[in-house]
Motif scaffolding. Structure first.
Motif, PDB file in Angstrom:
ATOM      1  N   SER A  28     -50.587  -7.433 -15.342  1.00  0.00           N
ATOM      2  CA  SER A  28     -50.200  -6.785 -14.092  1.00  0.00           C
ATOM      3  C   SER A  28     -51.404  -6.601 -13.174  1.00  0.00           C
ATOM      4  N   TRP A  81     -52.622  -9.985 -11.830  1.00  0.00           N
ATOM      5  CA  TRP A  81     -51.714 -10.526 -10.819  1.00  0.00           C
ATOM      6  C   TRP A  81     -52.001  -9.921  -9.447  1.00  0.00           C
ATOM      7  N   HIS A  82     -52.237  -8.621  -9.395  1.00  0.00           N
ATOM      8  CA  HIS A  82     -52.429  -7.940  -8.121  1.00  0.00           C
ATOM      9  C   HIS A  82     -53.876  -8.042  -7.624  1.00  0.00           C
ATOM     10  N   LEU A 137     -52.865 -13.556  -7.506  1.00  0.00           N
ATOM     11  CA  LEU A 137     -52.440 -14.815  -8.103  1.00  0.00           C
ATOM     12  C   LEU A 137     -51.095 -15.293  -7.577  1.00  0.00           C
ATOM     13  N   GLY A 138     -50.280 -14.380  -7.071  1.00  0.00           N
ATOM     14  CA  GLY A 138     -48.988 -14.795  -6.522  1.00  0.00           C
ATOM     15  C   GLY A 138     -49.125 -15.797  -5.392  1.00  0.00           C
ATOM     16  N   GLY A 148     -55.722 -13.473 -16.408  1.00  0.00           N
ATOM     17  CA  GLY A 148     -55.615 -14.348 -15.249  1.00  0.00           C
ATOM     18  C   GLY A 148     -55.588 -15.817 -15.638  1.00  0.00           C
ATOM     19  N   LEU A 183     -52.073 -16.637 -17.016  1.00  0.00           N
ATOM     20  CA  LEU A 183     -51.103 -16.776 -15.929  1.00  0.00           C
ATOM     21  C   LEU A 183     -51.321 -18.066 -15.149  1.00  0.00           C
TER      22      LEU A 183
END
Length: 275
Positions: A58, A61-62, A66-67, A246, A249
């Motif tokens: 989590s 991602w933030h 990475l989104g 990371g 992902l």
């Protein structure tokens, strides 16, 4: 006839097990460290996590954004693959069926594109993309990857098409179809195995490429996953759990794509080598 289990067979099995362990160990370390908090990672980095946590994913991602990076990598990879398949397959069809000196010369030219390292032309290519106003854009990256990977794509498709009977396309031409129609309606559907190979091999290269996006997209809003992970490592290097989360992902989409297309890779590549 019964096959005897010999000491040599046992030794070969041991070698294969050792090779499998050598390949799987980095994956094990990557996943294990991504599931540990900083204290567990420092005390016992390679032991199985006693209290696994998914907070690292989590936070990664933030914090690393990475989104958007995954979206950028997907756009660049998909558009480049579409261009490579469309141009590479049709060019290979011409080279495989053209029994003239021109066809042979063009094929040798494509082979030279495989042998010569593209790093030799990075500075002229960078100046060209800059002069075209495509730095920091998807168009520049797609154009770059299409040109760099086209020789390899043509090589794979040409070998596979040469192994196909030419009568399929000849029948379509006799019925009144043109070369474009014969290729798109008759030949291209037969290229499914090698197309799967082209997809996965080019996708792995484009998705994992770091240097080119760093050079062409660095500092822009269109940075791809490897560039974002690199920036993430530099900023949060003290927290290994976030770093490895990371990386997990970032690798997950291309691993899933490989698992879906793996049966085409060896089959298509082996069929292409027959030509």
């Amino acid at each position: 006839m019964r096959l005897r289990y010999r000491p040599r067979t046992f030794l070969l099995e041991l070698v294969m097990v050792a090779v499998a362990v050598a390949f799987l160990f980095p994956v094990y370390a990557l996943v294990t460290l991504s599931l540990k908090d900083p204290r567990q990672a420092a005390d016992a980095p390679l032991s199985p996590p006693t209290d696994p946590t998914f907070d690292n994913f989590s936070h990664a991602w933030h914090r690393a954004e990475l989104g958007p990076a995954l979206f950028n990598s997907t756009v660049v990879t998909v558009l480049s693959l579409v261009a490579l398949i469309a141009l590479g397959s049709f060019a290979a069809y011409f080279l495989a069926r053209c029994a003239t000196g021109l066809g042979y010369g063009l094929y040798v030219l494509f082979l030279l594109g495989i042998v010569l390292p593209f790093q030799l032309g990075m500075i002229p290519l960078f100046k060209l993309v800059d002069s075209m106003g495509m730095l920091g854009s998807f168009q520049g990256m797609v154009l770059f990857y299409t040109g760099i990977q086209l020789p390899f794509t043509v090589f794979l498709y040409t070998g596979f098409i040469r192994a196909l009977p030419a009568e399929y396309a000849h029948a379509a031409l006799i019925d009144g179809a043109g070369h474009v129609t014969a290729f798109t309606r008759v030949v291209f559907p037969l290229l499914r195995p090698i197309t799967g190979t082209v997809l996965i091999l080019n996708a792995v290269f484009i998705w994992n490429d770091f240097f080119t996006p760093l050079l062409y997209l660095g500092g822009s809003a269109r940075e791809t996953v490897p560039v974002r992970v690199f920036a993430f490592v530099g900023q949060y290097v003290s927290d290994n759990g976030l770093v490895f989360a990371g990386l997990v992902l970032a690798a997950l989409p291309i691993v899933l794509a490989f698992l879906l297309l793996q049966r085409y890779v060896i089959k298509g590549f082996a069929s292409g080598l027959k030509g």
